[in-house]
Write a protein that holds these residues in place. Structure first.
Motif, PDB file in Angstrom:
ATOM      1  N   GLY A  55      -6.648   7.111  -0.285  1.00  0.00           N
ATOM      2  CA  GLY A  55      -7.225   5.894  -0.870  1.00  0.00           C
ATOM      3  C   GLY A  55      -7.647   6.171  -2.308  1.00  0.00           C
ATOM      4  N   ASP A  79      -2.306   5.826  -2.286  1.00  0.00           N
ATOM      5  CA  ASP A  79      -2.831   4.491  -1.987  1.00  0.00           C
ATOM      6  C   ASP A  79      -1.672   3.579  -1.611  1.00  0.00           C
ATOM      7  OD1 ASP A  79      -5.833   3.118  -2.850  1.00  0.00           O
ATOM      8  OD2 ASP A  79      -4.202   1.780  -2.205  1.00  0.00           O
ATOM      9  N   ASP A 104       1.584   4.925   2.333  1.00  0.00           N
ATOM     10  CA  ASP A 104       0.571   5.002   3.376  1.00  0.00           C
ATOM     11  C   ASP A 104      -0.079   6.388   3.329  1.00  0.00           C
ATOM     12  OD1 ASP A 104      -0.528   3.790   6.006  1.00  0.00           O
ATOM     13  OD2 ASP A 104       0.172   5.782   6.602  1.00  0.00           O
ATOM     14  N   TRP A 105      -1.341   6.484   3.771  1.00  0.00           N
ATOM     15  CA  TRP A 105      -2.071   7.761   3.701  1.00  0.00           C
ATOM     16  C   TRP A 105      -1.337   8.899   4.389  1.00  0.00           C
ATOM     17  CZ3 TRP A 105      -3.796  10.263   8.131  1.00  0.00           C
ATOM     18  CH2 TRP A 105      -3.766   9.520   9.321  1.00  0.00           C
ATOM     19  N   ASP A 120     -10.890   8.372   2.215  1.00  0.00           N
ATOM     20  CA  ASP A 120     -11.556   7.162   1.725  1.00  0.00           C
ATOM     21  C   ASP A 120     -10.701   5.909   1.880  1.00  0.00           C
ATOM     22  OD1 ASP A 120     -13.891   6.123   0.651  1.00  0.00           O
ATOM     23  OD2 ASP A 120     -13.129   6.139  -1.398  1.00  0.00           O
TER      24      ASP A 120
END
Ligand SMILES: C[S@@+](CC[C@H](N)C(=O)[O-])C[C@H]1O[C@@H](n2cnc3c(N)ncnc32)[C@H](O)[C@@H]1O
Length: 193
Positions: A55, A79, A104-105, A120
């Motif tokens: 994030g 992010d 995506d993370w 985060d």
């Protein structure tokens, strides 16, 4: 007698730039300065890293992590929001130590395991099971934005805070809460070897 006030410590220039960009974009979810200073301090202990952030937002947390990064260290941030990733990417366009992923993370797993991970966005709600494998043995994970609770188990809005409880009681980690402002805490957990 005049009140004695602590001087406001200057912010790293890159943090100032990132905050300006976040404000211009109307993004209000950047980490607090207290969390940023914690991140920079922990990044300095992460050696060559890698250091990761799930994030990126508009790069405020990334800038704090970069401010503390040890010489030779590297930093990966991701992010899902293309606008956020592009803004963070622009901040670090000339910095070979920083990789910004618009994804995506889970894409961050290909660059780990991490000596320090600021969790985060995305994976945060999945608790320790979701991200444990991204953290190297002896590595540290930071999650912020929890409401302080003086109860055990910790509660939020009258209910047991299951996410925080999961982190604080997971046998793979040594974890604690750190005050980061009035009524707010961050969770810091070290993955046991
Ligand atoms: C709290 S903000 C991050 C703030 C930033 N770490 C800072 O300190 O300035 C959370 C970010 O997570 C991102 N996000 C949400 N879901 C995600 C996912 N599945 N994968 C990657 N990023 C995600 C959002 O787009 C948002 O920018």
């Amino acid at each position: 007698m005049a009140a004695v006030t602590a001087p406001t410590r200057p912010l790293p220039p890159l943090v100032v730039r990132a905050k300006q960009g976040a404000a211009a974009a109307g993004f209000g979810r950047s980490c607090r300065d207290e969390v940023g200073r914690l991140l920079a301090t922990l990044a300095a202990a992460a050696g060559a890293g890698p250091v990761g952030e799930l994030g990126s937002g508009y790069g405020v947390g990334t800038a704090w992590l970069r401010a503390g990064l040890a010489p030779g260290g590297r930093l990966v941030t991701v992010d899902l929001d293309p606008a956020a990733a592009a803004a963070t990417g622009a901040l670090f366009a000339d910095d070979a130590a920083v990789t910004v992923l618009a994804d995506d993370w889970r894409a961050a797993s290909g660059h780990g395991p991490y000596r320090l991970l600021f969790c985060d966005g995305g994976g945060k709600q999945g608790g320790p099971d979701a991200v444990a494998e991204l953290i190297a043995p002896g590595g540290v994970v930071v999650l912020d934005d929890f409401t302080a609770s003086d109860e055990w188990p910790p509660r939020f809005a009258g209910e047991v805070d299951e996410l925080r409880l999961a982190w604080l009681s997971d046998e793979r980690f040594a974890a604690t809460e750190v005050g980061t402002g009035p009524g707010v805490v961050a969770l810091v957990a070290t993955r046991l070897a």
